[in-house]
Design an enzyme around this catalytic site. Structure first.
Site, PDB file in Angstrom:
ATOM      1  N   ARG A  15       0.863  -1.159  -0.097  1.00 22.44           N
ATOM      2  CA  ARG A  15       0.097  -0.039   0.185  1.00 22.44           C
ATOM      3  C   ARG A  15       0.745   1.299   0.077  1.00 22.44           C
ATOM      4  NH1 ARG A  15      -3.497  -2.558   4.888  1.00 22.44           N
ATOM      5  NH2 ARG A  15      -1.496  -3.905   4.980  1.00 22.44           N
ATOM      6  N   THR A  78       1.692 -12.717   9.002  1.00 24.60           N
ATOM      7  CA  THR A  78       2.300 -12.531  10.286  1.00 24.60           C
ATOM      8  C   THR A  78       2.584 -13.692  10.900  1.00 24.60           C
ATOM      9  OG1 THR A  78       0.149 -11.968  11.030  1.00 24.60           O
ATOM     10  CG2 THR A  78       1.741 -10.013  10.421  1.00 24.60           C
ATOM     11  N   GLY A 139      -7.207  -4.955  12.790  1.00 24.39           N
ATOM     12  CA  GLY A 139      -8.335  -6.115  13.067  1.00 24.39           C
ATOM     13  C   GLY A 139      -9.123  -5.835  14.209  1.00 24.39           C
ATOM     14  N   LYS A 349      34.049  25.256   2.861  1.00 23.13           N
ATOM     15  CA  LYS A 349      34.155  23.912   2.977  1.00 23.13           C
ATOM     16  C   LYS A 349      35.448  23.311   3.425  1.00 23.13           C
ATOM     17  CE  LYS A 349      36.215  21.563  -0.220  1.00 23.13           C
ATOM     18  NZ  LYS A 349      36.723  21.078  -1.330  1.00 23.13           N
ATOM     19  N   ALA A 421      42.874  45.187  -3.572  1.00 24.26           N
ATOM     20  CA  ALA A 421      41.196  44.623  -4.086  1.00 24.26           C
ATOM     21  C   ALA A 421      41.734  44.270  -5.619  1.00 24.26           C
ATOM     22  CB  ALA A 421      40.504  45.824  -4.161  1.00 24.26           C
TER      23      ALA A 421
HETATM   24  C1  UD1 Z   1      -1.624  -6.636  11.296  1.00 25.06           C
HETATM   25  C2  UD1 Z   1      -2.808  -7.636  11.996  1.00 25.06           C
HETATM   26  C3  UD1 Z   1      -3.983  -6.642  12.253  1.00 25.06           C
HETATM   27  C4  UD1 Z   1      -3.815  -5.422  13.179  1.00 25.06           C
HETATM   28  C5  UD1 Z   1      -2.404  -4.509  12.376  1.00 25.06           C
HETATM   29  C6  UD1 Z   1      -1.844  -3.733  13.389  1.00 25.06           C
HETATM   30  C7  UD1 Z   1      -2.628  -9.884  11.170  1.00 25.06           C
HETATM   31  C8  UD1 Z   1      -3.074 -10.846  10.153  1.00 25.06           C
HETATM   32  N1  UD1 Z   1      -3.003  -8.579  11.144  1.00 25.06           N
HETATM   33  O1  UD1 Z   1      -2.450  -6.112   9.835  1.00 25.06           O
HETATM   34  O2  UD1 Z   1      -5.047  -7.602  13.046  1.00 25.06           O
HETATM   35  O3  UD1 Z   1      -4.873  -4.792  13.403  1.00 25.06           O
HETATM   36  O4  UD1 Z   1      -1.623  -5.423  11.917  1.00 25.06           O
HETATM   37  O5  UD1 Z   1      -0.888  -3.008  12.854  1.00 25.06           O
HETATM   38  O6  UD1 Z   1      -1.453 -10.016  11.754  1.00 25.06           O
HETATM   39  N2  UD1 Z   1       5.132  -9.039   7.834  1.00 25.06           N
HETATM   40  C9  UD1 Z   1       6.125  -9.761   7.850  1.00 25.06           C
HETATM   41  N3  UD1 Z   1       5.793 -11.073   7.115  1.00 25.06           N
HETATM   42  C10 UD1 Z   1       4.812 -11.304   6.526  1.00 25.06           C
HETATM   43  C11 UD1 Z   1       3.629 -10.224   6.654  1.00 25.06           C
HETATM   44  C12 UD1 Z   1       3.815  -9.131   7.333  1.00 25.06           C
HETATM   45  O7  UD1 Z   1       7.155  -9.817   8.416  1.00 25.06           O
HETATM   46  O8  UD1 Z   1       4.760 -12.347   5.805  1.00 25.06           O
HETATM   47  C13 UD1 Z   1       5.315  -7.985   8.915  1.00 25.06           C
HETATM   48  C14 UD1 Z   1       5.080  -6.656   8.079  1.00 25.06           C
HETATM   49  O9  UD1 Z   1       6.459  -6.000   7.558  1.00 25.06           O
HETATM   50  C15 UD1 Z   1       4.746  -5.595   9.143  1.00 25.06           C
HETATM   51  C16 UD1 Z   1       3.698  -6.400  10.270  1.00 25.06           C
HETATM   52  O10 UD1 Z   1       4.192  -7.815   9.796  1.00 25.06           O
HETATM   53  O11 UD1 Z   1       5.700  -5.064   9.794  1.00 25.06           O
HETATM   54  C17 UD1 Z   1       2.224  -6.326   9.923  1.00 25.06           C
HETATM   55  O12 UD1 Z   1       1.854  -6.775   8.468  1.00 25.06           O
HETATM   56  P1  UD1 Z   1       0.884  -6.079   7.740  1.00 25.06           P
HETATM   57  O13 UD1 Z   1       0.771  -6.727   6.433  1.00 25.06           O
HETATM   58  O14 UD1 Z   1       0.899  -4.572   7.572  1.00 25.06           O
HETATM   59  O15 UD1 Z   1      -0.525  -6.327   8.755  1.00 25.06           O
HETATM   60  P2  UD1 Z   1      -1.641  -5.495   8.728  1.00 25.06           P
HETATM   61  O16 UD1 Z   1      -2.519  -5.610   7.656  1.00 25.06           O
HETATM   62  O17 UD1 Z   1      -1.310  -4.266   9.150  1.00 25.06           O
HETATM   63 CA    CA Z   2       0.395  -2.789   9.221  1.00 27.09          CA
END
Ligand code: UD1
Ligand code: CA
Length: 447
Positions: A15, A78, A139, A349, A421
């Protein structure tokens, strides 16, 4: 209880619509990932584990020695991200604090409260929630009648009724480690093809184990970065936090809304910052300085009682009582001694100006050493570059450089010497001599 932090930083950040991994976008002048990591750094006494994936090498380079890394080669959600830390941590820690790198404003105090909450919680984990009017795609928290958490419903999977829930998942969790490693394996694949960490709530409930929510009071901390709009919001919150702290520490900000101070900056008391001042990097400002309006100071050290007016100061060092500007440019390696005066349209500099030296108007001083109380006339230029090499100019104490002098380096001007000068000086000038003309030649003793 031994606690280890795991920071999730492998996601692409679709995004953001960017080539750059989301966690490397700068906030307050430093990459996003550094903010969460700084909050976690001193919390547990254990080096945090950062899960990297998208742009792994660049993210590791930005974090450096502050963390250990595990790689999530494919970003399958996550839950899958936390699983990657299992091999590094199984049997090594009692509690696992999970944090998200795109939540840069959560403070160390908040994470600390989460750890303390789990230390006394008989259930498998505790998590951070917040009440907010704007759900921001987070969430939603569904509670059991006894107050424990029943489910986290992701925004895109929520029913109309669930969407109206104001309590949100912040994305910070503290787990019993052994329970976590086993439970992660039970997370089902979602419709989106990901393993959601948030499904651990359902798994705990199915085991009849309560999940504890810790509701945060400051909703500002929970600004998460999913888009550039969020990034700008976080930037202004961070700026307000930093500015308030400096005002409380005795620094006057004429207009906090247009004053930009990065987190690594230090400022002495009774310094006044005027509108459109930017203090960046590891800049240190002394006491009783006056800076701005319209002034940028980058990675520079400035002593006490200095005045920087409508100027740009980069990688420079200023001692005490130095005044600069308007429209001055100090570049890398510029070092101005006590009481140096650098007026309008000057550039310095890689040069040292000893105490009391003055360059009031339209001068360029590069690769030079300027003695005490030297007067540099309007329009003086060190011709330091011959097309191949940068050459050095040395001007002795008390010398007087006439307006519009060209100093063709390498060159030495003796102490007390004078140049006429408009002279073009190509040969060294002895002490107390006066040279004039093009090319400049001696006329008589200056004194
Ligand atoms: C996530 C939560 C959501 C919460 C929100 C708050 C889940 C499924 N959802 O959603 O409930 O309200 O965060 O911020 O957990 N990341 C990885 N590997 C992956 C996917 C993500 O390391 O495969 C990391 C991303 O870099 C990021 C974090 O996890 O730092 C969250 O991922 P993101 O995709 O932003 O989750 P949200 O949609 O924000
Ligand atoms: Ca997020």
């Amino acid at each position: 209880m031994k606690t280890t932090a795991v920071l999730l930083a492998a996601g692409k950040g679709t995004r953001m619509r960017s080539e750059l991994p989301k966690v490397l976008h700068p906030l307050g002048g430093r990459p996003l990932v550094r903010h969460a990591l700084d909050a976690l750094a001193d919390l547990t006494g254990q080096t945090p584990v950062v899960v990297v994936g998208h742009g792994a090498e660049a993210v590791q380079a930005a974090v450096g020695a502050a963390a250990r890394f595990v790689v999530q080669a494919e970003q399958l959600g996550t839950g899958h991200a936390v699983m990657q830390a299992a091999s590094a941590l199984e049997g090594q820690t009692d509690l696992v604090l999970v944090a998200q790198a795109d939540m840069p404003l959560i403070t160390a105090e908040t994470y600390q409260k989460l750890i303390v909450a789990q230390q006394t919680n008989p259930g498998p984990f505790s998590m951070l929630t917040v009440l907010a009017d704007d759900p921001r795609g987070f969430g939603r928290i569904v509670r059991n009648p006894d107050g424990s958490v029943q489910a986290i419903v992701e925004d895109h999977e929520a029913t109309e009724e669930q969407r109206a829930i104001r309590e949100l998942n912040v994305g910070g969790y503290c787990f019993q480690a052994e329970w976590l490693w086993a439970a992660l394996k039970q997370i089902p694949l979602s419709a989106k093809g990901e393993y959601y960490l948030t499904d651990l709530v359902k798994i705990a409930n199915a085991e009849g184990q309560p999940v504890q929510a810790l509701m945060m009071e400051d909703a500002e901390e929970t600004i998460g970065i999913n888009s550039r709009v969020h990034l700008a919001e976080a930037e202004s919150i961070l700026r307000r936090r930093i500015n308030r702290a400096w005002m409380e520490a005795g620094v006057t900000l004429i207009d906090p809304a247009t004053t930009y101070i990065e987190p690594g900056v230090q400022i002495g008391p009774d310094t006044v910052l005027h509108p459109n001042t930017m203090l960046r990097g590891s800049t240190v400002l002394g006491a009783r300085c006056e800076v701005g309006p319209n002034t940028l100071v980058q990675d520079s050290t400035v002593g006490d009682d200095c005045k920087l007016f409508m100027s740009v100061v980069e990688y420079a060092r200023l001692e005490n009582h130095v005044d600069v500007g308007p429209y001055a440019h100090l570049r890398k390696g510029a070092h101005l001694g006590d009481g140096v005066h650098m007026g309008n349209f000057g550039e310095v500099k890689n040069s040292y100006l000893a105490p009391g030296a003055k360059m009031g108007h339209f001068s360029y001083i590069g690769d030079a050493t300027i003695g005490k109380d030297v007067n540099i006339g309007a329009g003086t230029i060190t011709c330091n570059y011959d097309g191949v090499n940068k050459n050095h100019t040395e001007i002795g104490d008390g010398a007087f450089i006439g307006s519009d002098t060209m100093l063709v380096a390498p060159l030495k001007i003796g102490a007390g010497a004078r140049t006429g000068a408009g002279s073009v000086v190509t040969k060294d000038v002895p002490e107390d001599a006066l040279v004039v003309g093009i090319p400049a030649r001696p006329v008589r003793k200056a004194k």
